[in-house]
Design an enzyme around this catalytic site. Sequence first.
Site, mmCIF file in Angstrom:
data_model
loop_
_atom_site.group_PDB
_atom_site.id
_atom_site.type_symbol
_atom_site.label_atom_id
_atom_site.label_comp_id
_atom_site.label_asym_id
_atom_site.label_seq_id
_atom_site.Cartn_x
_atom_site.Cartn_y
_atom_site.Cartn_z
ATOM 1 N N SER A 120 38.164 35.820 45.927
ATOM 2 C CA SER A 120 37.016 36.684 46.237
ATOM 3 C C SER A 120 35.780 36.058 45.600
ATOM 4 O O SER A 120 35.914 35.216 44.694
ATOM 5 C CB SER A 120 37.273 38.072 45.628
ATOM 6 O OG SER A 120 36.080 38.845 45.603
ATOM 7 N N TYR A 161 39.829 43.587 38.691
ATOM 8 C CA TYR A 161 39.737 42.778 39.916
ATOM 9 C C TYR A 161 39.116 41.414 39.594
ATOM 10 O O TYR A 161 39.625 40.374 40.026
ATOM 11 C CB TYR A 161 38.901 43.548 40.946
ATOM 12 C CG TYR A 161 38.932 42.991 42.351
ATOM 13 C CD1 TYR A 161 40.001 43.248 43.211
ATOM 14 C CD2 TYR A 161 37.874 42.226 42.838
ATOM 15 C CE1 TYR A 161 40.016 42.750 44.508
ATOM 16 C CE2 TYR A 161 37.872 41.731 44.125
ATOM 17 C CZ TYR A 161 38.940 42.000 44.967
ATOM 18 O OH TYR A 161 38.944 41.510 46.265
HETATM 19 N N1 LIG Z 1 37.902 43.266 52.121
HETATM 20 C C1 LIG Z 1 37.085 42.559 51.373
HETATM 21 O O1 LIG Z 1 35.859 42.772 51.354
HETATM 22 C C2 LIG Z 1 37.621 41.422 50.519
HETATM 23 C C3 LIG Z 1 36.690 40.545 49.947
HETATM 24 C C4 LIG Z 1 37.155 39.493 49.157
HETATM 25 C C5 LIG Z 1 38.510 39.332 48.947
HETATM 26 N N2 LIG Z 1 39.388 40.210 49.500
HETATM 27 C C6 LIG Z 1 40.809 39.991 49.222
HETATM 28 O O2 LIG Z 1 41.504 39.789 50.438
HETATM 29 C C7 LIG Z 1 42.870 40.168 50.275
HETATM 30 C C8 LIG Z 1 43.287 41.074 51.427
HETATM 31 O O3 LIG Z 1 42.516 42.245 51.352
HETATM 32 P P1 LIG Z 1 42.204 43.192 52.599
HETATM 33 O O4 LIG Z 1 40.768 43.522 52.487
HETATM 34 O O5 LIG Z 1 42.724 42.599 53.856
HETATM 35 O O6 LIG Z 1 43.056 44.489 52.148
HETATM 36 P P2 LIG Z 1 43.988 45.532 52.928
HETATM 37 O O7 LIG Z 1 44.009 46.740 52.078
HETATM 38 O O8 LIG Z 1 43.560 45.666 54.356
HETATM 39 O O9 LIG Z 1 45.431 44.824 52.899
HETATM 40 C C9 LIG Z 1 46.167 44.679 51.711
HETATM 41 C C10 LIG Z 1 47.581 44.204 52.018
HETATM 42 O O10 LIG Z 1 48.268 44.039 50.765
HETATM 43 C C11 LIG Z 1 49.521 44.720 50.838
HETATM 44 N N3 LIG Z 1 49.916 45.197 49.498
HETATM 45 C C12 LIG Z 1 49.203 45.980 48.645
HETATM 46 N N4 LIG Z 1 49.926 46.260 47.552
HETATM 47 C C13 LIG Z 1 51.121 45.643 47.698
HETATM 48 C C14 LIG Z 1 52.315 45.567 46.913
HETATM 49 N N5 LIG Z 1 52.448 46.195 45.731
HETATM 50 N N6 LIG Z 1 53.351 44.844 47.387
HETATM 51 C C15 LIG Z 1 53.261 44.233 48.582
HETATM 52 N N7 LIG Z 1 52.172 44.259 49.373
HETATM 53 C C16 LIG Z 1 51.118 44.961 48.933
HETATM 54 C C17 LIG Z 1 49.293 45.882 51.805
HETATM 55 O O11 LIG Z 1 50.526 46.359 52.340
HETATM 56 C C18 LIG Z 1 48.400 45.198 52.849
HETATM 57 O O12 LIG Z 1 49.194 44.508 53.785
HETATM 58 C C19 LIG Z 1 42.969 40.842 48.895
HETATM 59 O O13 LIG Z 1 43.497 39.939 47.954
HETATM 60 C C20 LIG Z 1 41.520 41.159 48.565
HETATM 61 O O14 LIG Z 1 41.286 41.212 47.183
HETATM 62 C C21 LIG Z 1 38.978 41.245 50.289
#
Ligand SMILES: NC(=O)c1ccc[n+]([C@@H]2O[C@H](COP(=O)([O-])OP(=O)(O)OC[C@H]3O[C@@H](n4cnc5c(N)ncnc54)[C@H](O)[C@@H]3O)[C@@H](O)[C@H]2O)c1
Length: 260
Positions: A142, A155
């Site tokens: 991130s 985070y």
């Molecule tokens: N959305 C944003 O703005 C953003 C920005 C920067 C980085 N990210 C990073 O991108 C990655 C994906 O995030 P996203 O936005 O797609 O989130 P999301 O909430 O849409 O998806 C999260 C996924 O992680 C899985 N997960 C959560 N806890 C779990 C556990 N204990 N065991 C197994 N699986 C688990 C969920 O089932 C889901 O498939 C993350 O690492 C997040 O930090 C997101």
Amino acid sequence: MLNQKVALITGSTSGIGLATAHVLAAQGISLVLHGLLPTHEGKKLANEFSAQYGINAMFDNADLMNVESIECLIRHAIKQMGSVDILINNAGIQHTESAENFPLEKWNAIIAINLSAAFHAVQYALPNMKSNGWGRIINVASVHGLVGSVNKSAYCAAKHGLVGLTKVLALECAEQGITVNAICPGWVDTPLINDQISAIAKKQDITFEAAKYQLVTAKQPLPEMMAPEQIGEFILFLCSDSARSITGSALPMDGAWTAQ
Ligand SMILES: NC(=O)c1ccc[n+]([C@@H]2O[C@H](COP(=O)([O-])OP(=O)(O)OC[C@H]3O[C@@H](n4cnc5c(N)ncnc54)[C@H](O)[C@@H]3O)[C@@H](O)[C@H]2O)c1
């Protein structure tokens, strides 16, 4: 040829992981889908991918809080698919609160899922990649792996840790045909950030869409959220032969957030 490779994407039942799964599957890459879905729903998702893209796909709902489950996830995937060539450590959770008031169980869960799970998955996946002489490890970090923001102590600690882990792994794998990189996205339109948007909407009595715009523009000069597919396309490039010299990098995709 990427269409002979197998990719395991943690957290691919939602958001960035799911969009990335579609981008990779469209190139013929076989998939290990993973996330917190009931088994029958996850198997249905894998069957849909197989039918839509003509690829091999399987599903596992290992809880990344548990080291033994992560070991089973990787071993099961290698046994069933023959290999895990591309490991995308993507699953993550968020909780916002001042450091002073941050609940211990939330701290532990964020460190376990957003950081330690990637380390464990790599430990179990590396021997297979080394014996193949080829591998791609992509850690979805991130901008918060590069800079801080208030109320995101766990985070930011986890994502900065993931960037550090990425650099060490890249050094250790540099002569093995394995690249290791971190992607550092700004705001991406996924369910992960809905709580933060809803909190702004409630506090200021504005619509969800207005709150979303406010959240994005507070830190990110480019005034729009990224689509999760954009991250998927970036990941696909990092898997390609053209990207074989990119390793050990923390790559922002952040609308100039960290340019300031
Ligand atoms: N959305 C944003 O703005 C953003 C920005 C920067 C980085 N990210 C990073 O991108 C990655 C994906 O995030 P996203 O936005 O797609 O989130 P999301 O909430 O849409 O998806 C999260 C996924 O992680 C899985 N997960 C959560 N806890 C779990 C556990 N204990 N065991 C197994 N699986 C688990 C969920 O089932 C889901 O498939 C993350 O690492 C997040 O930090 C997101």
